[in-house]
Design a protein around this motif. Structure first.
Motif, PDB file in Angstrom:
ATOM      1  N   GLU A  21       0.750  -1.254  -0.063  1.00 55.24           N
ATOM      2  CA  GLU A  21       0.001   0.088  -0.075  1.00 55.24           C
ATOM      3  C   GLU A  21       0.798   1.370   0.135  1.00 55.24           C
ATOM      4  N   ILE A  22       0.568   2.132  -0.867  1.00 56.32           N
ATOM      5  CA  ILE A  22       1.351   3.307  -1.144  1.00 56.32           C
ATOM      6  C   ILE A  22       0.446   4.491  -0.260  1.00 56.32           C
ATOM      7  N   SER A  23       0.805   4.799   1.049  1.00 58.76           N
ATOM      8  CA  SER A  23       0.076   5.735   1.535  1.00 58.76           C
ATOM      9  C   SER A  23       0.676   6.935   1.796  1.00 58.76           C
ATOM     10  N   THR A  24       0.222   8.149   1.649  1.00 61.07           N
ATOM     11  CA  THR A  24       0.937   9.497   1.779  1.00 61.07           C
ATOM     12  C   THR A  24       0.075  10.400   2.846  1.00 61.07           C
ATOM     13  N   GLY A  25      -0.957   9.979   3.789  1.00 64.71           N
ATOM     14  CA  GLY A  25      -1.822  10.505   4.299  1.00 64.71           C
ATOM     15  C   GLY A  25      -1.049  11.858   5.336  1.00 64.71           C
ATOM     16  N   PHE A  26      -0.038  11.364   5.888  1.00 65.76           N
ATOM     17  CA  PHE A  26       0.665  12.253   6.632  1.00 65.76           C
ATOM     18  C   PHE A  26       2.110  13.202   5.852  1.00 65.76           C
ATOM     19  N   GLY A  82      -5.312   8.503   8.851  1.00 62.21           N
ATOM     20  CA  GLY A  82      -4.194   7.234   9.140  1.00 62.21           C
ATOM     21  C   GLY A  82      -4.016   7.122  10.499  1.00 62.21           C
ATOM     22  N   GLY A  83      -4.114   8.185  11.260  1.00 65.17           N
ATOM     23  CA  GLY A  83      -3.575   7.922  12.379  1.00 65.17           C
ATOM     24  C   GLY A  83      -5.027   7.946  13.677  1.00 65.17           C
ATOM     25  N   THR A  84      -4.520   8.595  14.747  1.00 66.09           N
ATOM     26  CA  THR A  84      -5.735   8.340  15.647  1.00 66.09           C
ATOM     27  C   THR A  84      -6.319   9.938  15.773  1.00 66.09           C
ATOM     28  N   ASN A  85      -6.345  10.717  15.038  1.00 66.75           N
ATOM     29  CA  ASN A  85      -6.763  11.927  15.136  1.00 66.75           C
ATOM     30  C   ASN A  85      -8.263  12.206  15.697  1.00 66.75           C
ATOM     31  N   THR A  86      -8.595  13.135  16.395  1.00 64.95           N
ATOM     32  CA  THR A  86      -9.992  13.619  16.675  1.00 64.95           C
ATOM     33  C   THR A  86     -10.652  14.173  15.571  1.00 64.95           C
ATOM     34  N   ILE A  87     -12.163  14.476  16.096  1.00 69.34           N
ATOM     35  CA  ILE A  87     -12.831  15.163  14.912  1.00 69.34           C
ATOM     36  C   ILE A  87     -12.085  16.719  14.976  1.00 69.34           C
ATOM     37  N   GLU A  88     -11.696  17.165  16.067  1.00 68.70           N
ATOM     38  CA  GLU A  88     -11.363  18.580  16.367  1.00 68.70           C
ATOM     39  C   GLU A  88     -10.020  18.739  15.532  1.00 68.70           C
ATOM     40  N   GLN A  89      -9.088  17.688  15.758  1.00 63.74           N
ATOM     41  CA  GLN A  89      -7.797  17.822  14.808  1.00 63.74           C
ATOM     42  C   GLN A  89      -8.079  17.531  13.504  1.00 63.74           C
ATOM     43  N   ASN A  90      -8.961  16.756  12.797  1.00 66.70           N
ATOM     44  CA  ASN A  90      -9.049  16.925  11.368  1.00 66.70           C
ATOM     45  C   ASN A  90      -9.678  18.063  10.862  1.00 66.70           C
ATOM     46  N   GLU A  91     -10.659  18.729  11.512  1.00 72.45           N
ATOM     47  CA  GLU A  91     -11.238  19.843  11.109  1.00 72.45           C
ATOM     48  C   GLU A  91     -10.247  21.053  11.307  1.00 72.45           C
ATOM     49  N   ALA A  92      -9.154  20.969  12.345  1.00 71.69           N
ATOM     50  CA  ALA A  92      -8.311  21.966  12.021  1.00 71.69           C
ATOM     51  C   ALA A  92      -7.302  21.582  11.136  1.00 71.69           C
ATOM     52  N   ALA A  93      -6.967  20.602  10.581  1.00 73.88           N
ATOM     53  CA  ALA A  93      -6.027  20.365   9.578  1.00 73.88           C
ATOM     54  C   ALA A  93      -6.692  20.710   8.235  1.00 73.88           C
ATOM     55  N   THR A 129     -16.217   9.489   6.370  1.00 70.25           N
ATOM     56  CA  THR A 129     -17.234   8.542   7.373  1.00 70.25           C
ATOM     57  C   THR A 129     -16.587   8.473   8.472  1.00 70.25           C
ATOM     58  N   GLU A 130     -15.345   8.757   8.674  1.00 65.76           N
ATOM     59  CA  GLU A 130     -14.671   8.548  10.161  1.00 65.76           C
ATOM     60  C   GLU A 130     -13.807   9.662  10.702  1.00 65.76           C
ATOM     61  N   SER A 131     -14.160   9.926  12.043  1.00 64.64           N
ATOM     62  CA  SER A 131     -13.642  11.140  12.571  1.00 64.64           C
ATOM     63  C   SER A 131     -14.070  12.282  11.963  1.00 64.64           C
ATOM     64  N   VAL A 132     -15.452  12.699  11.499  1.00 67.05           N
ATOM     65  CA  VAL A 132     -16.036  13.725  11.164  1.00 67.05           C
ATOM     66  C   VAL A 132     -17.191  13.934  11.930  1.00 67.05           C
ATOM     67  N   ALA A 133     -17.628  15.113  12.072  1.00 70.95           N
ATOM     68  CA  ALA A 133     -18.836  15.698  12.853  1.00 70.95           C
ATOM     69  C   ALA A 133     -20.158  14.971  12.041  1.00 70.95           C
ATOM     70  N   SER A 134     -20.162  14.798  10.560  1.00 68.95           N
ATOM     71  CA  SER A 134     -21.178  14.409   9.924  1.00 68.95           C
ATOM     72  C   SER A 134     -20.740  13.717   8.629  1.00 68.95           C
ATOM     73  N   TRP A 135     -21.053  12.732   8.211  1.00 66.92           N
ATOM     74  CA  TRP A 135     -20.582  11.945   6.833  1.00 66.92           C
ATOM     75  C   TRP A 135     -20.484  12.946   5.780  1.00 66.92           C
ATOM     76  N   ARG A 136     -19.438  12.834   5.089  1.00 69.72           N
ATOM     77  CA  ARG A 136     -19.435  13.540   3.614  1.00 69.72           C
ATOM     78  C   ARG A 136     -19.637  12.738   2.645  1.00 69.72           C
ATOM     79  N   THR A 137     -20.617  11.968   2.400  1.00 69.93           N
ATOM     80  CA  THR A 137     -20.863  10.807   1.248  1.00 69.93           C
ATOM     81  C   THR A 137     -20.608  11.332   0.079  1.00 69.93           C
ATOM     82  N   GLU A 138     -20.825  12.518   0.019  1.00 74.34           N
ATOM     83  CA  GLU A 138     -20.731  13.303  -1.559  1.00 74.34           C
ATOM     84  C   GLU A 138     -19.424  13.037  -2.132  1.00 74.34           C
ATOM     85  N   ILE A 139     -18.373  12.806  -1.217  1.00 72.68           N
ATOM     86  CA  ILE A 139     -17.007  12.772  -1.720  1.00 72.68           C
ATOM     87  C   ILE A 139     -16.833  11.160  -2.046  1.00 72.68           C
TER      88      ILE A 139
END
Length: 283
Positions: free
Chosen positions: A122-127, A160-171, A202-212
């Motif tokens: 797997e070629i991951s580049t999330g970070f 790909g880590g253990t971010n919280t919703i708040e951390q993801n929203e900030a990023a 669908t993960e670590s989000v306040a609400s799903w973004r299924t449109e993506i």
């Protein structure tokens, strides 16, 4: 080694009908399961899983470089056992860590994966951030080594880590159009499949973004895309919208529930009795 999927191919209660599934090796409706990461999985544990549910598993994925913490002899036992049951083995997301150590480390990593018996890198580049051309060259490097390249694309920076919703929203989110362009380029370069990261969708989000997710499916197709489905509500949504032959990555504890929904014998009130295949013997 022989393929144990041929040894016990008579299903229990064979006269009870359920949806047909393409026989292994499958090209659609692929189920990838998470192996060692949240729990330890040795040869005996994996054998229990595969003896009972191996027919429904296509890929075993390590996570977070967990295989580098194991004795090599035990790692090879796990890889060999998976192959006995017709299950490919993926490294999971570790390439981004290896990349920080330079190209010599990348080449060493690829050669070691080949030597010990991995099938998929797997070629991951999330970070990290990389030019698209460099990601494509990584795909070609893996393919040239005789392994299957599986690039991961997504919209959440730092995924790909253990971010919280708040951390993801900030990023913040990355541009889906750019992720789609990377995916298309990788497939053109011969990538085996694309992994769609669930964080930001669908993960670590306040609400799903299924449109993506819908956009990824529409512009990349579903045949060469695998969606990460972190819980039953998520994989139920994908099956509801794309049918039982959608490719999904789940935890190994969810094999039975996922296959039950694919076969039409299980599901919530939206899906129970409503997941249907033609069953015309032409799978």
């Amino acid at each position: 080694m022989g393929n144990n999927t041929d040894l016990n191919n008579k299903e229990a209660f064979a006269k009870i009908k359920h949806n047909n599934r393409q026989a292994k090796p499958r090209t659609r409706g692929i189920t990838e399961i998470r192996g060692p990461y949240y729990t330890v999985m040795g040869e005996r544990y994996l054998r229990d899983v595969l003896e009972t549910m191996g027919e429904h598993v296509d890929i075993l994925k390590f996570a977070g470089g967990s295989f580098t913490l194991m004795p090599e002899e035990e790692l090879i036992k796990i890889l060999d056992l998976a192959h006995e049951y017709g299950v490919k083995v993926s490294t999971g997301g570790f390439m981004e860590y290896v990349l920080t150590q330079g190209i010599e480390a990348v080449d060493y990593y690829i050669s070691e994966c080949k030597r010990v018996g991995f099938d998929i890198i797997e070629i991951s580049t999330g970070f990290i951030t990389m030019p698209t051309d460099d990601i494509v060259r990584l795909v070609e490097r893996v393919q040239d080594a005789g392994l299957l390249a599986k690039p991961e694309i997504g919209v959440q920076f730092g995924s790909g880590g253990t971010n919280t919703i708040e951390q993801n929203e900030a990023a913040g989110l990355l541009d889906p159009a750019q992720a789609i362009e990377v995916g298309k380029r990788c497939l053109e370069a011969g990538a085996y499949m694309l992994m769609i990261e669930s964080e930001g969708i669908t993960e670590s989000v306040a609400s799903w973004r299924t449109e993506i997710a819908t956009r990824f499916a529409s512009e990349l197709g579903t045949e060469k895309v695998m969606f990460e489905a972190a819980d039953p509500d998520v994989f139920s949504w994908y099956i509801k919208n794309y049918g039982p032959d959608v490719n999904l990555f789940v935890d190994h504890s969810q094999i039975v529930q996922l296959e039950g929904i694919r076969r039409g014998i299980w599901g919530n009130n939206e899906l129970f009795g409503r997941v249907i295949t033609l069953n015309d013997g032409k799978n």
